[in-house]
Design an enzyme around this catalytic site. Structure first.
Site, short mmCIF file in Angstrom:
data_model
loop_
_atom_site.label_atom_id
_atom_site.label_comp_id
_atom_site.label_asym_id
_atom_site.label_seq_id
_atom_site.Cartn_x
_atom_site.Cartn_y
_atom_site.Cartn_z
N SER A 1 0.84 -1.21 0.00
CA SER A 1 0.00 0.00 0.00
C SER A 1 0.87 1.25 0.00
O SER A 1 0.60 2.22 -0.72
CB SER A 1 -0.94 0.01 1.21
OG SER A 1 -1.88 -1.02 1.10
N ASN B 1 -5.93 -9.11 -7.45
CA ASN B 1 -5.93 -9.82 -6.17
C ASN B 1 -7.15 -10.70 -5.96
O ASN B 1 -7.10 -11.66 -5.22
CB ASN B 1 -5.79 -8.83 -5.01
CG ASN B 1 -6.77 -7.69 -5.11
OD1 ASN B 1 -6.91 -7.06 -6.16
ND2 ASN B 1 -7.48 -7.43 -4.05
N GLN C 1 0.51 -9.00 -6.24
CA GLN C 1 0.09 -10.39 -6.38
C GLN C 1 0.97 -11.17 -7.35
O GLN C 1 0.84 -12.39 -7.45
CB GLN C 1 -1.37 -10.47 -6.87
CG GLN C 1 -2.39 -9.93 -5.87
CD GLN C 1 -2.56 -10.82 -4.65
OE1 GLN C 1 -2.27 -12.02 -4.68
NE2 GLN C 1 -3.02 -10.24 -3.56
N SER D 1 5.07 -6.63 -2.19
CA SER D 1 4.80 -6.81 -0.77
C SER D 1 5.31 -8.17 -0.32
O SER D 1 4.97 -9.20 -0.90
CB SER D 1 3.29 -6.71 -0.54
OG SER D 1 2.99 -7.03 0.79
N HIS E 1 4.81 -10.14 2.36
CA HIS E 1 4.01 -11.21 2.97
C HIS E 1 3.14 -11.96 1.97
O HIS E 1 2.47 -12.92 2.31
CB HIS E 1 3.16 -10.67 4.14
CG HIS E 1 1.98 -9.85 3.72
ND1 HIS E 1 0.69 -10.33 3.77
CD2 HIS E 1 1.90 -8.59 3.25
CE1 HIS E 1 -0.13 -9.38 3.36
NE2 HIS E 1 0.58 -8.31 3.04
N THR F 1 14.85 4.42 10.45
CA THR F 1 15.75 3.27 10.59
C THR F 1 15.15 2.04 9.91
O THR F 1 13.97 1.75 10.06
CB THR F 1 16.02 3.00 12.08
OG1 THR F 1 16.64 4.16 12.62
CG2 THR F 1 16.93 1.80 12.28
N CYS G 1 -21.18 -8.49 2.37
CA CYS G 1 -21.03 -8.72 3.80
C CYS G 1 -19.59 -8.81 4.24
O CYS G 1 -19.28 -8.60 5.38
CB CYS G 1 -21.77 -9.99 4.19
SG CYS G 1 -23.52 -9.69 4.24
#
Lengths: 393, 143
Positions: free
Chosen positions: A73, A153, A181, A201, A203, A239, A326
Protein backbone atom coordinates in the site's frame (compact mmCIF):
# COMPACT_ATOMS: atom_id res chain seq x y z
CA UNK A 1 -8.97 -31.70 15.69
CA UNK A 2 -10.42 -30.97 12.30
CA UNK A 3 -8.15 -30.66 9.27
CA UNK A 4 -7.30 -27.04 8.37
CA UNK A 5 -6.75 -26.05 4.76
CA UNK A 6 -5.42 -22.54 4.34
CA UNK A 7 -6.72 -21.37 0.98
CA UNK A 8 -6.34 -17.61 1.32
CA UNK A 9 -2.78 -17.08 0.16
CA UNK A 10 -3.73 -13.95 -1.79
CA UNK A 11 -4.57 -12.37 1.56
CA UNK A 12 -1.33 -13.39 3.16
CA UNK A 13 1.04 -16.35 3.31
CA UNK A 14 2.82 -18.34 5.96
CA UNK A 15 6.37 -17.12 6.63
CA UNK A 16 8.80 -19.62 5.08
CA UNK A 17 11.21 -21.48 7.38
CA UNK A 18 14.12 -20.21 5.32
CA UNK A 19 13.03 -16.60 5.65
CA UNK A 20 12.36 -17.03 9.36
CA UNK A 21 15.82 -18.52 9.96
CA UNK A 22 17.46 -15.74 7.96
CA UNK A 23 15.67 -13.11 10.05
CA UNK A 24 16.36 -14.46 13.54
CA UNK A 25 19.91 -13.09 14.10
CA UNK A 26 18.74 -9.57 13.32
CA UNK A 27 16.47 -9.38 16.34
CA UNK A 28 18.90 -10.23 19.11
CA UNK A 29 22.43 -10.55 17.71
CA UNK A 30 22.95 -8.13 14.85
CA UNK A 31 20.73 -5.40 16.22
CA UNK A 32 22.85 -2.39 15.38
CA UNK A 33 21.60 0.65 13.52
CA UNK A 34 22.79 0.45 9.90
CA UNK A 35 23.64 4.16 10.05
CA UNK A 36 26.22 3.58 12.84
CA UNK A 37 29.90 3.28 12.02
CA UNK A 38 30.89 0.64 14.58
CA UNK A 39 30.83 -3.12 14.01
CA UNK A 40 27.20 -3.77 14.98
CA UNK A 41 26.07 -1.03 12.64
CA UNK A 42 28.31 -2.11 9.79
CA UNK A 43 27.01 -5.67 10.03
CA UNK A 44 23.45 -4.45 9.96
CA UNK A 45 24.25 -2.25 6.95
CA UNK A 46 25.73 -5.26 5.16
CA UNK A 47 22.51 -7.19 5.73
CA UNK A 48 20.36 -4.39 4.32
CA UNK A 49 22.65 -4.00 1.30
CA UNK A 50 22.64 -7.72 0.63
CA UNK A 51 18.85 -7.85 0.85
CA UNK A 52 18.64 -5.02 -1.67
CA UNK A 53 21.10 -6.78 -3.99
CA UNK A 54 19.18 -10.04 -3.77
CA UNK A 55 15.85 -8.43 -4.50
CA UNK A 56 17.34 -6.49 -7.40
CA UNK A 57 18.67 -9.74 -8.89
CA UNK A 58 15.26 -11.43 -8.54
CA UNK A 59 13.60 -8.56 -10.43
CA UNK A 60 16.47 -7.88 -12.88
CA UNK A 61 16.86 -4.36 -11.47
CA UNK A 62 19.79 -2.38 -10.08
CA UNK A 63 20.10 -2.30 -6.27
CA UNK A 64 19.77 1.50 -6.22
CA UNK A 65 16.42 1.14 -7.94
CA UNK A 66 14.94 -0.77 -4.99
CA UNK A 67 13.41 1.24 -2.14
CA UNK A 68 12.39 -0.52 1.05
CA UNK A 69 9.00 0.45 2.46
CA UNK A 70 6.37 -0.87 4.84
CA UNK A 71 4.41 -2.79 2.21
CA UNK A 72 2.42 -2.75 -0.99
CA UNK A 73 0.00 0.00 0.00
CA UNK A 74 2.82 2.39 0.85
CA UNK A 75 4.57 1.54 -2.41
CA UNK A 76 1.40 2.24 -4.42
CA UNK A 77 0.77 5.50 -2.55
CA UNK A 78 4.28 6.76 -3.09
CA UNK A 79 4.48 5.77 -6.75
CA UNK A 80 1.16 7.38 -7.62
CA UNK A 81 1.36 10.54 -5.52
CA UNK A 82 5.00 10.97 -6.48
CA UNK A 83 4.34 10.62 -10.21
CA UNK A 84 1.35 12.96 -9.84
CA UNK A 85 3.58 15.58 -8.27
CA UNK A 86 6.14 15.19 -11.07
CA UNK A 87 3.36 15.50 -13.66
CA UNK A 88 1.80 18.52 -12.00
CA UNK A 89 5.06 20.43 -12.35
CA UNK A 90 4.75 19.97 -16.11
CA UNK A 91 1.06 20.85 -16.13
CA UNK A 92 -0.01 17.25 -16.52
CA UNK A 93 -2.94 16.35 -14.30
CA UNK A 94 -4.44 13.24 -15.88
CA UNK A 95 -3.96 9.66 -14.71
CA UNK A 96 -5.06 6.42 -16.34
CA UNK A 97 -5.75 3.29 -14.34
CA UNK A 98 -8.21 0.39 -14.40
CA UNK A 99 -11.58 -0.19 -12.74
CA UNK A 100 -10.48 -3.14 -10.65
CA UNK A 101 -7.28 -1.94 -9.05
CA UNK A 102 -6.59 -2.57 -5.38
CA UNK A 103 -7.99 0.08 -3.03
CA UNK A 104 -4.42 1.22 -2.29
CA UNK A 105 -4.47 2.51 -5.88
CA UNK A 106 -8.14 3.49 -6.28
CA UNK A 107 -8.36 5.42 -3.02
CA UNK A 108 -5.08 7.21 -3.77
CA UNK A 109 -6.54 8.22 -7.13
CA UNK A 110 -9.73 9.46 -5.43
CA UNK A 111 -7.55 11.57 -3.16
CA UNK A 112 -5.77 13.05 -6.18
CA UNK A 113 -9.11 13.77 -7.86
CA UNK A 114 -9.95 15.95 -4.87
CA UNK A 115 -6.72 17.81 -5.63
CA UNK A 116 -7.57 18.63 -9.20
CA UNK A 117 -6.42 15.53 -11.03
CA UNK A 118 -8.58 13.80 -13.61
CA UNK A 119 -8.65 10.03 -13.61
CA UNK A 120 -9.69 7.65 -16.40
CA UNK A 121 -10.43 4.10 -15.28
CA UNK A 122 -10.16 1.57 -18.08
CA UNK A 123 -12.73 -1.16 -18.47
CA UNK A 124 -11.50 -4.66 -17.68
CA UNK A 125 -14.22 -6.49 -19.63
CA UNK A 126 -15.80 -9.82 -18.78
CA UNK A 127 -12.45 -11.64 -18.81
CA UNK A 128 -10.83 -9.20 -16.36
CA UNK A 129 -8.25 -7.93 -18.85
CA UNK A 130 -7.34 -4.39 -19.92
CA UNK A 131 -7.25 -3.85 -23.70
CA UNK A 132 -4.04 -2.18 -24.95
CA UNK A 133 -5.90 -0.29 -27.69
CA UNK A 134 -8.26 1.16 -25.09
CA UNK A 135 -5.28 2.33 -23.07
CA UNK A 136 -3.80 4.04 -26.10
CA UNK A 137 -7.13 5.71 -26.86
CA UNK A 138 -7.38 7.06 -23.30
CA UNK A 139 -4.00 8.81 -23.41
CA UNK A 140 -4.13 12.60 -23.42
CA UNK A 141 -1.51 15.30 -23.80
CA UNK A 142 -1.68 15.94 -20.08
CA UNK A 143 -1.49 12.29 -18.97
CA UNK A 144 1.06 12.13 -16.16
CA UNK A 145 0.85 8.49 -15.16
CA UNK A 146 -0.52 5.12 -16.17
CA UNK A 147 -0.96 2.65 -13.32
CA UNK A 148 -2.28 -0.84 -14.07
CA UNK A 149 -2.02 -3.79 -11.70
CA UNK A 150 0.01 -6.79 -12.85
CA UNK A 151 -2.27 -9.48 -11.43
CA UNK A 152 -5.64 -8.92 -9.83
CA UNK A 153 -5.93 -9.82 -6.17
CA UNK A 154 -9.45 -11.24 -6.40
CA UNK A 155 -9.78 -12.95 -9.77
CA UNK A 156 -6.07 -13.47 -10.47
CA UNK A 157 -6.11 -12.23 -14.06
CA UNK A 158 -2.69 -11.24 -15.43
CA UNK A 159 -2.51 -8.07 -17.52
CA UNK A 160 -0.37 -7.72 -20.67
CA UNK A 161 1.96 -5.37 -18.76
CA UNK A 162 4.78 -5.49 -21.32
CA UNK A 163 2.44 -4.32 -24.06
CA UNK A 164 0.82 -1.68 -21.86
CA UNK A 165 4.17 -0.33 -20.64
CA UNK A 166 5.39 -0.08 -24.25
CA UNK A 167 2.41 2.13 -25.09
CA UNK A 168 3.21 4.37 -22.12
CA UNK A 169 6.83 4.60 -23.19
CA UNK A 170 5.86 5.50 -26.74
CA UNK A 171 3.92 8.47 -25.37
CA UNK A 172 6.53 9.44 -22.77
CA UNK A 173 4.29 8.66 -19.81
CA UNK A 174 5.41 7.13 -16.50
CA UNK A 175 4.13 3.55 -16.11
CA UNK A 176 3.59 2.01 -12.68
CA UNK A 177 2.31 -1.45 -11.91
CA UNK A 178 1.01 -2.77 -8.61
CA UNK A 179 2.68 -6.19 -8.77
CA UNK A 180 1.84 -7.21 -5.22
CA UNK A 181 0.09 -10.39 -6.38
CA UNK A 182 2.63 -11.14 -9.10
CA UNK A 183 6.08 -10.87 -7.49
CA UNK A 184 7.14 -14.24 -6.13
CA UNK A 185 4.16 -15.86 -7.83
CA UNK A 186 5.01 -15.48 -11.52
CA UNK A 187 8.24 -14.36 -13.25
CA UNK A 188 8.76 -10.59 -12.97
CA UNK A 189 11.59 -8.92 -14.91
CA UNK A 190 11.37 -5.13 -14.74
CA UNK A 191 13.67 -4.56 -17.70
CA UNK A 192 11.81 -7.00 -19.92
CA UNK A 193 8.45 -5.55 -18.84
CA UNK A 194 9.68 -2.01 -19.43
CA UNK A 195 7.90 -0.58 -16.38
CA UNK A 196 9.06 2.58 -14.62
CA UNK A 197 7.81 1.64 -11.17
CA UNK A 198 6.65 -1.59 -9.58
CA UNK A 199 5.17 -2.25 -6.11
CA UNK A 200 5.73 -5.45 -4.18
CA UNK A 201 4.80 -6.81 -0.77
CA UNK A 202 6.80 -9.35 1.20
CA UNK A 203 4.01 -11.21 2.97
CA UNK A 204 2.41 -12.27 -0.32
CA UNK A 205 5.38 -14.56 -1.07
CA UNK A 206 6.08 -16.13 2.34
CA UNK A 207 8.08 -13.20 3.67
CA UNK A 208 7.24 -11.25 6.85
CA UNK A 209 4.38 -8.73 7.06
CA UNK A 210 4.98 -4.98 7.31
CA UNK A 211 7.66 -4.80 4.64
CA UNK A 212 7.62 -4.22 0.90
CA UNK A 213 9.44 -2.35 -1.80
CA UNK A 214 9.03 -0.03 -4.72
CA UNK A 215 11.17 -0.46 -7.81
CA UNK A 216 11.86 2.97 -9.28
CA UNK A 217 13.68 2.98 -12.59
CA UNK A 218 16.87 5.02 -12.61
CA UNK A 219 16.01 8.42 -14.03
CA UNK A 220 12.65 8.78 -12.29
CA UNK A 221 13.17 11.23 -9.44
CA UNK A 222 10.31 10.72 -7.04
CA UNK A 223 9.76 13.38 -4.37
CA UNK A 224 10.50 12.48 -0.74
CA UNK A 225 8.07 10.15 0.94
CA UNK A 226 9.31 10.55 4.51
CA UNK A 227 11.52 13.48 5.48
CA UNK A 228 14.28 12.81 7.96
CA UNK A 229 17.44 10.78 7.85
CA UNK A 230 19.41 9.56 4.85
CA UNK A 231 17.85 6.11 4.65
CA UNK A 232 16.62 4.88 1.26
CA UNK A 233 18.74 7.49 -0.50
CA UNK A 234 17.16 10.17 1.62
CA UNK A 235 13.71 9.61 0.15
CA UNK A 236 12.16 7.45 2.83
CA UNK A 237 13.69 8.29 6.16
CA UNK A 238 13.54 6.02 9.21
CA UNK A 239 15.75 3.27 10.59
CA UNK A 240 15.52 0.22 8.36
CA UNK A 241 13.43 -2.82 9.24
CA UNK A 242 16.49 -5.03 8.99
CA UNK A 243 14.98 -8.39 9.91
CA UNK A 244 12.04 -7.51 7.64
CA UNK A 245 14.06 -6.77 4.53
CA UNK A 246 16.32 -9.78 5.17
CA UNK A 247 13.24 -12.01 5.44
CA UNK A 248 11.68 -10.47 2.35
CA UNK A 249 14.84 -11.03 0.30
CA UNK A 250 15.23 -14.62 1.46
CA UNK A 251 11.56 -15.38 0.77
CA UNK A 252 11.75 -13.87 -2.70
CA UNK A 253 14.89 -15.83 -3.58
CA UNK A 254 13.21 -19.02 -2.42
CA UNK A 255 10.00 -18.25 -4.32
CA UNK A 256 11.93 -17.60 -7.52
CA UNK A 257 13.90 -20.84 -7.08
CA UNK A 258 10.84 -23.05 -6.60
CA UNK A 259 8.62 -21.13 -9.04
CA UNK A 260 8.75 -23.26 -12.24
CA UNK A 261 8.08 -26.56 -10.45
CA UNK A 262 5.59 -25.07 -7.98
CA UNK A 263 3.55 -23.27 -10.62
CA UNK A 264 3.21 -26.42 -12.70
CA UNK A 265 1.84 -28.15 -9.60
CA UNK A 266 -0.45 -25.25 -8.61
CA UNK A 267 -1.89 -24.89 -12.11
CA UNK A 268 -2.83 -28.55 -12.11
CA UNK A 269 -4.48 -28.23 -8.70
CA UNK A 270 -6.25 -25.02 -9.68
CA UNK A 271 -7.62 -26.45 -12.91
CA UNK A 272 -8.83 -29.63 -11.23
CA UNK A 273 -10.63 -27.61 -8.58
CA UNK A 274 -12.23 -25.26 -11.12
CA UNK A 275 -13.28 -28.10 -13.47
CA UNK A 276 -14.93 -30.00 -10.65
CA UNK A 277 -16.63 -27.00 -9.06
CA UNK A 278 -18.02 -26.00 -12.45
CA UNK A 279 -20.00 -29.25 -12.34
CA UNK A 280 -22.15 -27.61 -9.67
CA UNK A 281 -25.37 -26.31 -11.21
CA UNK A 282 -25.28 -22.55 -11.92
CA UNK A 283 -21.69 -22.00 -10.96
CA UNK A 284 -19.22 -19.84 -12.83
CA UNK A 285 -15.53 -19.07 -12.85
CA UNK A 286 -14.68 -15.36 -12.60
CA UNK A 287 -11.93 -14.00 -14.81
CA UNK A 288 -10.00 -15.38 -17.75
CA UNK A 289 -8.91 -18.98 -17.28
CA UNK A 290 -5.65 -18.72 -19.21
CA UNK A 291 -4.15 -15.40 -18.17
CA UNK A 292 -4.54 -16.27 -14.54
CA UNK A 293 -2.35 -16.69 -11.47
CA UNK A 294 -1.46 -20.36 -10.96
CA UNK A 295 -3.06 -20.56 -7.51
CA UNK A 296 -6.24 -18.49 -7.99
CA UNK A 297 -9.76 -19.88 -8.02
CA UNK A 298 -12.66 -17.42 -7.91
CA UNK A 299 -16.16 -18.79 -8.43
CA UNK A 300 -19.77 -17.77 -7.99
CA UNK A 301 -22.58 -20.09 -6.98
CA UNK A 302 -25.98 -18.63 -7.73
CA UNK A 303 -28.63 -18.48 -5.01
CA UNK A 304 -26.25 -18.34 -2.06
CA UNK A 305 -24.36 -15.59 -0.37
CA UNK A 306 -20.56 -15.62 -0.15
CA UNK A 307 -20.13 -14.89 3.53
CA UNK A 308 -22.31 -17.80 4.60
CA UNK A 309 -20.32 -20.02 2.25
CA UNK A 310 -17.08 -18.69 3.73
CA UNK A 311 -18.28 -19.28 7.31
CA UNK A 312 -19.49 -22.78 6.44
CA UNK A 313 -16.12 -23.59 4.89
CA UNK A 314 -14.39 -22.25 8.00
CA UNK A 315 -16.49 -24.58 10.17
CA UNK A 316 -15.07 -27.41 8.05
CA UNK A 317 -11.53 -26.08 8.46
CA UNK A 318 -11.13 -24.27 5.15
CA UNK A 319 -9.99 -20.62 5.05
CA UNK A 320 -11.26 -18.79 1.98
CA UNK A 321 -12.44 -15.29 1.17
CA UNK A 322 -15.47 -13.77 -0.49
CA UNK A 323 -16.32 -10.69 -2.51
CA UNK A 324 -19.81 -10.46 -1.05
CA UNK A 325 -21.05 -7.17 0.36
CA UNK A 326 -21.03 -8.72 3.80
CA UNK A 327 -17.29 -9.16 3.72
CA UNK A 328 -16.57 -5.85 2.02
CA UNK A 329 -18.13 -3.88 4.87
CA UNK A 330 -20.53 -2.06 2.54
CA UNK A 331 -23.79 -2.88 0.80
CA UNK A 332 -22.07 -3.42 -2.51
CA UNK A 333 -20.26 -6.57 -3.44
CA UNK A 334 -16.64 -6.42 -4.58
CA UNK A 335 -15.82 -3.68 -7.11
CA UNK A 336 -13.71 -6.27 -8.93
CA UNK A 337 -16.65 -8.59 -9.57
CA UNK A 338 -18.88 -5.67 -10.57
CA UNK A 339 -16.14 -4.44 -12.93
CA UNK A 340 -16.25 -7.69 -14.90
CA UNK A 341 -19.98 -7.19 -15.37
CA UNK A 342 -21.48 -9.49 -12.74
CA UNK A 343 -24.90 -8.42 -11.46
CA UNK A 344 -25.06 -7.74 -7.71
CA UNK A 345 -27.02 -10.87 -6.88
CA UNK A 346 -24.45 -13.14 -8.52
CA UNK A 347 -21.44 -11.20 -7.21
CA UNK A 348 -22.77 -11.70 -3.66
CA UNK A 349 -22.27 -15.44 -4.07
CA UNK A 350 -18.55 -15.43 -4.76
CA UNK A 351 -15.78 -17.36 -3.10
CA UNK A 352 -12.03 -16.98 -3.63
CA UNK A 353 -9.56 -19.73 -2.83
CA UNK A 354 -5.87 -19.03 -3.39
CA UNK A 355 -3.12 -21.61 -3.08
CA UNK A 356 0.60 -21.51 -2.44
CA UNK A 357 3.56 -23.83 -2.17
CA UNK A 358 2.11 -25.00 1.16
CA UNK A 359 -0.99 -26.57 -0.43
CA UNK A 360 -1.32 -30.11 -1.73
CA UNK A 361 -3.58 -32.21 -3.95
CA UNK A 362 -5.05 -33.56 -0.70
CA UNK A 363 -6.29 -30.05 0.07
CA UNK A 364 -8.10 -29.96 -3.28
CA UNK A 365 -9.64 -33.38 -2.57
CA UNK A 366 -10.82 -32.16 0.81
CA UNK A 367 -12.34 -28.95 -0.60
CA UNK A 368 -14.09 -30.96 -3.30
CA UNK A 369 -15.55 -33.28 -0.68
CA UNK A 370 -16.76 -30.43 1.53
CA UNK A 371 -17.80 -27.53 -0.69
CA UNK A 372 -20.53 -29.01 -2.94
CA UNK A 373 -22.63 -30.25 0.03
CA UNK A 374 -22.34 -26.80 1.64
CA UNK A 375 -23.64 -25.18 -1.56
CA UNK A 376 -26.54 -27.68 -1.56
CA UNK A 377 -27.35 -26.98 2.06
CA UNK A 378 -27.29 -23.18 1.68
CA UNK A 379 -29.37 -23.42 -1.48
CA UNK A 380 -31.92 -25.62 0.27
CA UNK A 381 -32.56 -22.77 2.72
CA UNK A 382 -32.36 -19.94 0.17
CA UNK A 383 -35.55 -18.26 -1.06
CA UNK A 384 -33.49 -16.82 -3.93
CA UNK A 385 -32.52 -20.29 -5.13
CA UNK A 386 -36.20 -21.29 -4.91
CA UNK A 387 -37.00 -18.41 -7.28
CA UNK A 388 -34.17 -19.22 -9.67
CA UNK A 389 -35.40 -22.81 -9.97
CA UNK A 390 -39.04 -21.74 -10.34
CA UNK A 391 -38.20 -19.24 -13.10
CA UNK A 392 -36.35 -21.98 -14.89
CA UNK A 393 -39.41 -24.19 -15.04
CA UNK B 1 -15.47 -8.25 12.69
CA UNK B 2 -16.16 -11.40 14.59
CA UNK B 3 -19.43 -13.12 15.41
CA UNK B 4 -20.45 -14.21 18.90
CA UNK B 5 -20.62 -17.89 19.71
CA UNK B 6 -24.43 -17.64 19.74
CA UNK B 7 -24.48 -16.22 16.23
CA UNK B 8 -22.22 -19.01 15.01
CA UNK B 9 -24.39 -21.59 16.76
CA UNK B 10 -27.55 -20.30 15.07
CA UNK B 11 -25.72 -20.05 11.76
CA UNK B 12 -24.32 -23.59 11.95
CA UNK B 13 -27.49 -25.12 13.43
CA UNK B 14 -30.36 -22.89 12.39
CA UNK B 15 -33.63 -23.51 14.25
CA UNK B 16 -36.95 -23.83 12.41
CA UNK B 17 -35.40 -23.75 8.96
CA UNK B 18 -37.30 -24.77 5.83
CA UNK B 19 -40.48 -24.20 3.90
CA UNK B 20 -43.86 -24.64 5.60
CA UNK B 21 -46.39 -26.14 3.21
CA UNK B 22 -49.58 -25.25 5.10
CA UNK B 23 -48.55 -21.84 6.43
CA UNK B 24 -51.24 -19.36 7.45
CA UNK B 25 -49.01 -16.40 6.64
CA UNK B 26 -45.86 -15.93 4.59
CA UNK B 27 -43.71 -12.79 4.64
CA UNK B 28 -40.71 -11.99 2.52
CA UNK B 29 -38.39 -9.00 2.87
CA UNK B 30 -35.09 -7.92 1.35
CA UNK B 31 -33.84 -8.25 -2.19
CA UNK B 32 -31.10 -10.11 -4.03
CA UNK B 33 -29.30 -6.90 -4.97
CA UNK B 34 -28.56 -6.20 -1.30
CA UNK B 35 -27.60 -9.79 -0.72
CA UNK B 36 -30.31 -10.60 1.84
CA UNK B 37 -33.75 -12.16 1.44
CA UNK B 38 -35.71 -13.49 4.41
CA UNK B 39 -38.87 -15.50 4.07
CA UNK B 40 -40.92 -16.33 7.18
CA UNK B 41 -43.76 -18.83 7.43
CA UNK B 42 -46.20 -18.84 10.36
CA UNK B 43 -48.95 -21.16 11.51
CA UNK B 44 -51.56 -19.38 13.64
CA UNK B 45 -54.11 -20.84 16.00
CA UNK B 46 -56.28 -18.60 18.15
CA UNK B 47 -53.99 -15.59 17.67
CA UNK B 48 -51.02 -17.67 18.80
CA UNK B 49 -48.08 -18.47 16.50
CA UNK B 50 -48.02 -22.22 16.97
CA UNK B 51 -45.34 -22.86 14.41
CA UNK B 52 -42.85 -20.79 12.48
CA UNK B 53 -40.12 -21.45 9.95
CA UNK B 54 -37.81 -19.51 7.67
CA UNK B 55 -35.73 -19.58 4.53
CA UNK B 56 -32.93 -17.06 4.13
CA UNK B 57 -30.51 -16.03 1.42
CA UNK B 58 -27.82 -13.98 3.07
CA UNK B 59 -24.78 -13.76 5.25
CA UNK B 60 -24.09 -15.48 8.55
CA UNK B 61 -25.86 -12.77 10.52
CA UNK B 62 -28.91 -12.92 8.24
CA UNK B 63 -29.27 -16.66 8.83
CA UNK B 64 -28.61 -16.38 12.58
CA UNK B 65 -31.06 -13.49 13.11
CA UNK B 66 -33.77 -15.33 11.14
CA UNK B 67 -33.23 -18.39 13.26
CA UNK B 68 -33.28 -16.43 16.53
CA UNK B 69 -36.38 -14.47 15.49
CA UNK B 70 -38.29 -17.70 14.90
CA UNK B 71 -37.31 -18.94 18.36
CA UNK B 72 -38.43 -15.69 19.96
CA UNK B 73 -41.94 -15.76 18.45
CA UNK B 74 -42.71 -19.47 18.43
CA UNK B 75 -45.53 -20.25 20.86
CA UNK B 76 -46.19 -16.58 21.50
CA UNK B 77 -49.24 -14.51 20.66
CA UNK B 78 -49.31 -12.40 17.52
CA UNK B 79 -49.48 -9.37 19.77
CA UNK B 80 -46.17 -10.36 21.40
CA UNK B 81 -44.60 -11.24 18.05
CA UNK B 82 -45.37 -7.77 16.74
CA UNK B 83 -43.53 -6.32 19.73
CA UNK B 84 -40.34 -8.15 18.72
CA UNK B 85 -37.64 -5.60 18.03
CA UNK B 86 -34.38 -5.98 16.17
CA UNK B 87 -32.68 -5.00 19.42
CA UNK B 88 -34.21 -7.99 21.19
CA UNK B 89 -33.00 -10.28 18.40
CA UNK B 90 -29.50 -8.82 18.66
CA UNK B 91 -29.42 -9.11 22.44
CA UNK B 92 -30.54 -12.72 22.27
CA UNK B 93 -27.59 -13.37 19.95
CA UNK B 94 -25.12 -11.65 22.33
CA UNK B 95 -24.75 -8.79 19.89
CA UNK B 96 -23.89 -8.27 16.22
CA UNK B 97 -21.08 -6.37 14.52
CA UNK B 98 -22.28 -2.83 13.63
CA UNK B 99 -22.38 -3.49 9.89
CA UNK B 100 -24.76 -6.40 10.54
CA UNK B 101 -27.42 -4.50 12.49
CA UNK B 102 -29.55 -4.26 9.34
CA UNK B 103 -29.85 -8.06 9.35
CA UNK B 104 -31.67 -7.91 12.68
CA UNK B 105 -33.97 -5.19 11.31
CA UNK B 106 -34.74 -7.46 8.40
CA UNK B 107 -35.59 -10.34 10.77
CA UNK B 108 -37.97 -8.13 12.73
CA UNK B 109 -39.60 -6.94 9.51
CA UNK B 110 -39.88 -10.49 8.15
CA UNK B 111 -41.96 -11.53 11.17
CA UNK B 112 -44.18 -8.48 10.69
CA UNK B 113 -44.54 -9.28 6.99
CA UNK B 114 -45.67 -12.82 7.80
CA UNK B 115 -48.26 -11.53 10.31
CA UNK B 116 -49.37 -8.95 7.78
CA UNK B 117 -49.94 -11.68 5.19
CA UNK B 118 -51.87 -13.71 7.78
CA UNK B 119 -54.26 -10.79 8.41
CA UNK B 120 -54.66 -10.13 4.69
CA UNK B 121 -55.64 -13.77 4.21
CA UNK B 122 -58.20 -13.35 7.01
CA UNK B 123 -59.68 -10.40 5.15
CA UNK B 124 -58.35 -7.94 7.74
CA UNK B 125 -56.46 -4.83 6.70
CA UNK B 126 -53.06 -5.40 8.36
CA UNK B 127 -51.71 -1.87 8.16
CA UNK B 128 -53.45 -0.42 11.25
CA UNK B 129 -52.28 -3.40 13.33
CA UNK B 130 -48.86 -4.23 11.88
CA UNK B 131 -47.84 -0.86 10.45
CA UNK B 132 -45.69 -0.34 7.38
CA UNK B 133 -43.17 -3.02 6.49
CA UNK B 134 -39.77 -1.46 6.02
CA UNK B 135 -38.35 -3.63 3.36
CA UNK B 136 -34.59 -3.42 3.38
CA UNK B 137 -34.25 0.06 4.76
CA UNK B 138 -30.74 0.79 3.56
CA UNK B 139 -31.40 -0.23 -0.02
CA UNK B 140 -34.46 1.95 -0.32
CA UNK B 141 -32.28 4.84 0.79
CA UNK B 142 -29.81 3.93 -1.88
CA UNK B 143 -32.33 3.82 -4.72
Amino acid sequence: MIKRVYADNAATTKLSERAFDAMKPYFTEIYGNPSSLYTEGVNARKAVDKARDDIAVCLNAQPNEIFFLSGGSEADNWAIKGAAELGEKKGRKHIISSKFEHHAVLHTLEYLEKHGFEVTLLDVHEDGLVRPDELEAAIREDTALITIMYANNEIGTIQPIKELAAIAKKHGIIFHTDAVQAVGTIPVDVKDLGVDMLSLSSHKFHGPKGVGALYVRKGIRLPNLVHGGAQERGLRAGTENIAGVVGMAEALKESVEVMPERNKRLEKMRDRLIDNLLKIDRSRINGDRTNRLPGNVNMCFQGIEGESLLLSLDLKGISASSGSACTSGSLDPSHVLLSIGLPHEIAHGSIRMTFSTENTEDDIDYILSVLPPIVDRLRSMSPLWEKIIKNDK
Amino acid sequence: MAYSEKVMDHFANPRNVGEMKDADGIGEVGNPKCGDIMKMYIKVDNDVITDVSFKTFGCGAAIATSSMATELVKGHSIEDALKLTNKAVMEALDGLPPVKVHCSVLAEQAIKAAVSDYYTRQGIDPTPIVGEIHDCEECSFEE
